[in-house]
Write an enzyme that holds these catalytic residues in place. Sequence first.
Site, mmCIF file in Angstrom:
data_model
loop_
_atom_site.group_PDB
_atom_site.id
_atom_site.type_symbol
_atom_site.label_atom_id
_atom_site.label_comp_id
_atom_site.label_asym_id
_atom_site.label_seq_id
_atom_site.Cartn_x
_atom_site.Cartn_y
_atom_site.Cartn_z
ATOM 1 N N LEU A 292 60.718 63.860 -63.217
ATOM 2 C CA LEU A 292 61.747 63.404 -64.152
ATOM 3 C C LEU A 292 61.177 63.175 -65.551
ATOM 4 O O LEU A 292 60.232 62.393 -65.734
ATOM 5 C CB LEU A 292 62.390 62.112 -63.636
ATOM 6 N N ASP A 293 61.750 63.872 -66.530
ATOM 7 C CA ASP A 293 61.395 63.723 -67.948
ATOM 8 C C ASP A 293 59.913 63.970 -68.217
ATOM 9 O O ASP A 293 59.349 63.458 -69.192
ATOM 10 C CB ASP A 293 61.783 62.326 -68.461
ATOM 11 N N GLU A 294 59.273 64.773 -67.387
ATOM 12 C CA GLU A 294 57.848 65.056 -67.549
ATOM 13 C C GLU A 294 57.585 66.534 -67.846
ATOM 14 O O GLU A 294 56.430 66.962 -67.877
ATOM 15 C CB GLU A 294 57.077 64.645 -66.282
#
Length: 350
Positions: A292-294
């Site tokens: 997530l969001d990486e």
Amino acid sequence: CEELIFQRLSSSRRRHHLMIKRLVILFAIIFSVATCFQPPQKTSRMTEPKTIFPLSSNEEDASERRKVGILRVDGPDRKGIVAAFAQVLYGHGCGIVESEQHTDGESNRFFQRIVFDYSDMVTDRHTLEFGIKEVKERLEMDAEVNWNDRRKRVAIMVSKYDHALWELLLRHQAGELDCEISCILSNHPDLQQVADTFRVPFHVYKMTKETKAEVEAEQLKLLKEHYDVDLVILARYMQIISGNFCDTFPYKVINIHHSFLPAFVGAKPYHRAHQRGVKLIGATAHYATSDLDEGPIIDQDINRVSHRDAVEDLIRKGRTLEKNTLVSAVKAHLEDRVIVYDNKTVVFDT
């Protein structure tokens, strides 16, 4: 008879009569000359009025697009890379229009983007691709060719926030995004009217925790089998997509996150930024991955804030950052200016 009448007239009336006669003759001469040299009349042709927001299915015929391809290269840095690929293009009759390169000193990795004109190519695509393959294998490089003969097909996924969606559709309508917006998917019906304004197919998939996997499978089927899209844009889509979704479109799903990553990952970043008392807020466009969001970051932007700004002010200021950053990242992807490596990106300017 005319001469007899003329002789009986007074001298002043005679002069007046002669003047009128000469003017009549002069006008007759002018009219005859103008008629001889008058250009032919052009026939008018009625044209249908253009709609303000045309259909998004605006894919051009391949023959109408410029024969300009894009070659992206990356791999271990060594001597002769630029010369080798330039030579193979030249040998097939292609001319280099633009070229930009970068070397990562830490990893000793080389990156290049070449825009080439193949309108006068003396061989064919298969032969050139074989030549590029031979060079990349000899130099242990990765290389990808896009002949750019059709527009990429794009799907947009949204929830209830509309600012990013409006920006994408308006920029596309203005000709700034070279793509075909095939469809819009949402888990809410709220933005149906926006899609209708631009005459883009709108699909609603209501989702719960229990039906999430089943609904996502239906979405993937629609995107892959029906629309065959090349890129998926998460324009403030407030659902977490699965790893399977990301693997189906590897580095072809762009998400806009409303913070300057890696700060404030996850939900409500503006609220947490306000609690932390930040003096800058940001937006990040990145490729979505199973983390997530990486995912690899494509573009970011920031704006200054102060202690006077409430959470609502941060959200308002952030909307402009979000939509502009997302459009910038999408444009870079559509123009093949992005190369992904080591969970990072090289984004060329040209």
